[in-house]
Design a protein around this motif. Structure first.
Motif, short mmCIF file in Angstrom:
data_model
loop_
_atom_site.label_atom_id
_atom_site.label_comp_id
_atom_site.label_asym_id
_atom_site.label_seq_id
_atom_site.Cartn_x
_atom_site.Cartn_y
_atom_site.Cartn_z
N ASN A 189 0.83 -1.21 0.00
CA ASN A 189 0.00 0.00 0.00
C ASN A 189 0.86 1.26 0.00
OD1 ASN A 189 -2.72 -1.02 0.03
ND2 ASN A 189 -2.36 -1.74 2.12
N ASN A 190 2.00 1.19 0.66
CA ASN A 190 2.92 2.34 0.67
C ASN A 190 3.41 2.64 -0.74
OD1 ASN A 190 2.65 2.49 3.44
ND2 ASN A 190 4.55 1.39 3.87
N PHE A 191 3.67 1.58 -1.52
CA PHE A 191 4.10 1.82 -2.90
C PHE A 191 2.99 2.50 -3.69
CE2 PHE A 191 4.11 0.70 -7.37
CZ PHE A 191 5.35 1.16 -7.74
N LEU A 192 1.76 2.05 -3.53
CA LEU A 192 0.65 2.66 -4.26
C LEU A 192 0.51 4.13 -3.90
CD1 LEU A 192 -1.99 -0.21 -4.01
CD2 LEU A 192 -0.63 0.43 -6.01
N ALA A 193 0.75 4.46 -2.63
CA ALA A 193 0.70 5.86 -2.22
C ALA A 193 1.81 6.66 -2.91
CB ALA A 193 0.83 5.97 -0.70
N MET A 194 3.00 6.07 -3.01
CA MET A 194 4.10 6.72 -3.73
C MET A 194 3.76 6.91 -5.20
SD MET A 194 7.23 4.54 -1.99
CE MET A 194 8.51 5.24 -3.06
N LEU A 195 3.15 5.88 -5.78
CA LEU A 195 2.78 5.93 -7.20
C LEU A 195 1.77 7.05 -7.46
CD1 LEU A 195 3.15 4.29 -9.90
CD2 LEU A 195 1.07 3.06 -9.27
N GLU A 196 0.82 7.23 -6.54
CA GLU A 196 -0.23 8.23 -6.72
C GLU A 196 0.30 9.66 -6.64
OE1 GLU A 196 -3.03 7.05 -3.76
OE2 GLU A 196 -4.09 5.67 -5.10
N LYS A 197 1.47 9.85 -6.06
CA LYS A 197 2.07 11.18 -6.01
C LYS A 197 2.62 11.60 -7.37
CE LYS A 197 3.28 11.06 -1.10
NZ LYS A 197 4.38 11.07 -0.10
N ARG A 198 2.89 10.63 -8.24
CA ARG A 198 3.51 10.93 -9.53
C ARG A 198 2.64 10.58 -10.72
NH1 ARG A 198 9.86 9.15 -8.62
NH2 ARG A 198 9.91 9.43 -6.37
N PHE A 199 1.64 9.72 -10.49
CA PHE A 199 0.78 9.25 -11.57
C PHE A 199 -0.68 9.35 -11.13
CE2 PHE A 199 4.80 7.13 -12.17
CZ PHE A 199 4.98 7.08 -13.54
N THR A 200 -1.57 9.41 -12.11
CA THR A 200 -2.99 9.25 -11.84
C THR A 200 -3.27 7.75 -11.83
OG1 THR A 200 -3.54 11.34 -12.89
CG2 THR A 200 -5.32 9.72 -12.66
N VAL A 201 -3.77 7.24 -10.71
CA VAL A 201 -3.89 5.80 -10.51
C VAL A 201 -5.36 5.44 -10.28
CG1 VAL A 201 -3.17 3.83 -9.11
CG2 VAL A 201 -1.58 5.72 -9.50
N SER A 202 -5.80 4.37 -10.91
CA SER A 202 -7.14 3.84 -10.67
C SER A 202 -7.07 2.32 -10.65
CB SER A 202 -8.13 4.30 -11.74
OG SER A 202 -7.71 3.86 -13.02
N LYS A 203 -8.01 1.70 -9.93
CA LYS A 203 -8.08 0.25 -9.94
C LYS A 203 -8.89 -0.18 -11.16
CE LYS A 203 -8.43 -2.13 -6.14
NZ LYS A 203 -8.93 -2.83 -4.92
N ALA A 204 -8.25 -0.95 -12.04
CA ALA A 204 -8.88 -1.32 -13.30
C ALA A 204 -9.60 -2.65 -13.22
CB ALA A 204 -7.83 -1.39 -14.41
N HIS A 205 -9.15 -3.52 -12.33
CA HIS A 205 -9.72 -4.87 -12.29
C HIS A 205 -9.29 -5.55 -11.01
CE1 HIS A 205 -11.32 -8.63 -13.81
NE2 HIS A 205 -10.15 -9.23 -13.72
N TYR A 206 -10.14 -6.50 -10.55
CA TYR A 206 -9.77 -7.35 -9.42
C TYR A 206 -10.17 -8.77 -9.74
CZ TYR A 206 -9.68 -9.53 -4.83
OH TYR A 206 -9.42 -10.39 -3.79
N ASP A 207 -9.24 -9.70 -9.59
CA ASP A 207 -9.49 -11.12 -9.82
C ASP A 207 -9.64 -11.79 -8.45
OD1 ASP A 207 -9.30 -13.88 -10.24
OD2 ASP A 207 -8.03 -13.63 -12.00
N PRO A 208 -10.87 -12.05 -8.01
CA PRO A 208 -11.06 -12.61 -6.66
C PRO A 208 -10.52 -14.03 -6.52
CG PRO A 208 -13.14 -12.56 -7.85
CD PRO A 208 -12.15 -11.83 -8.71
N GLU A 209 -10.50 -14.77 -7.61
CA GLU A 209 -10.00 -16.14 -7.52
C GLU A 209 -8.52 -16.18 -7.19
OE1 GLU A 209 -9.64 -20.19 -10.28
OE2 GLU A 209 -10.85 -18.49 -10.95
N LYS A 210 -7.77 -15.28 -7.83
CA LYS A 210 -6.32 -15.22 -7.59
C LYS A 210 -5.93 -14.16 -6.58
CE LYS A 210 -4.88 -16.99 -12.11
NZ LYS A 210 -6.19 -17.37 -12.62
N ASP A 211 -6.91 -13.34 -6.13
CA ASP A 211 -6.65 -12.23 -5.22
C ASP A 211 -5.58 -11.29 -5.79
OD1 ASP A 211 -6.85 -10.63 -2.97
OD2 ASP A 211 -5.31 -11.75 -1.87
N VAL A 212 -5.77 -10.94 -7.07
CA VAL A 212 -4.83 -10.07 -7.77
C VAL A 212 -5.54 -8.79 -8.17
CG1 VAL A 212 -3.42 -9.77 -9.85
CG2 VAL A 212 -3.36 -11.94 -8.60
#
Length: 204
Positions: free
Chosen positions: A167-190
């Motif tokens: 989660n810390n990486f995602l926070a770092m990523l959001e400081k430099r990029f526009t980030v959105s969750k595009a998909h979630y695979d519940p079977e693989k938890d990805v």
């Protein structure tokens, strides 16, 4: 340092990493990727995020589906660290027809190093599967993504959220990029995250 999943996944669990081949169907093609856990560890096995990342190409909106549709004729660069390059090349040669192989370049990339070997903003679409796991590489990874992408590039990152540092990486990523969750695979938890460079005017 090498990491393995924090718990055994459903089905075959860790045993799947010790199989000599991993087989997938994608875009009406079957591919078989050779694995070699014993010799190369995490660099030579197929993680669940890989198959989720390919699926994400078809769920990220019309623009990205258009990019995906062009992929069979596109020029593609496939990267890894030097130690895994020959193994990577053998998988490319085994799965691509000879007339397509010249369009797929295997190239060394260690995050944050020798980025001058790549032109800034060179790539329209960047795929990363399960590359968010070592905290000490996060700064170098962000630097690499910034160098390789332009304002028009789309980055798709497939990952499991295993620890707070992810989660810390995602926070770092959001400081430099526009980030959105595009998909979630519940079977693989990805999770699949879509990132694009921020427009500097958005912060004014």
């Amino acid at each position: 340092m090498a990491l393995v999943p924090y718990e055994e996944t459903r089905g075959m669990g860790l045993q799947k990493f010790h199989q000599p081949l991993a087989t997938f169907s994608f875009a009406n093609h079957t591919i078989q990727i050779r694995q070699d856990w014993r010799q190369l560890g995490v660099a030579a096995v197929v993680w669940d995020a890989f198959s989720a990342d390919t699926t994400s190409l078809f769920v990220c909106g019309a623009e990205d589906r258009t990019r995906a549709a062009r992929m069979p004729g596109a020029h593609v660069t496939i990267t890894d660290r030097k130690v895994a390059l020959e193994f990577l090349k053998s998988n490319v040669q085994a799965n691509l027809p000879p007339h397509i192989q010249p369009k797929a370049v295997v190239k060394e990339l260690t995050w944050g190093h020798n980025l001058g070997n790549f032109s800034p903003g060179e790539f329209d679409l960047i795929l990363g599967a399960d590359i968010i796991y070592l905290e000490e590489t996060f700064t170098d990874l962000l630097q690499t993504l910034e160098h390789l992408s332009s304002n028009h590039s789309v980055i798709l990152l497939a990952c499991r959220i295993r620890y707070e540092r992810d989660n810390n990486f995602l926070a770092m990523l959001e400081k430099r990029f526009t980030v959105s969750k595009a998909h979630y695979d519940p079977e693989k938890d990805v999770h699949i995250y879509k990132a694009q460079k921020r427009n500097p005017w958005d912060d004014l």
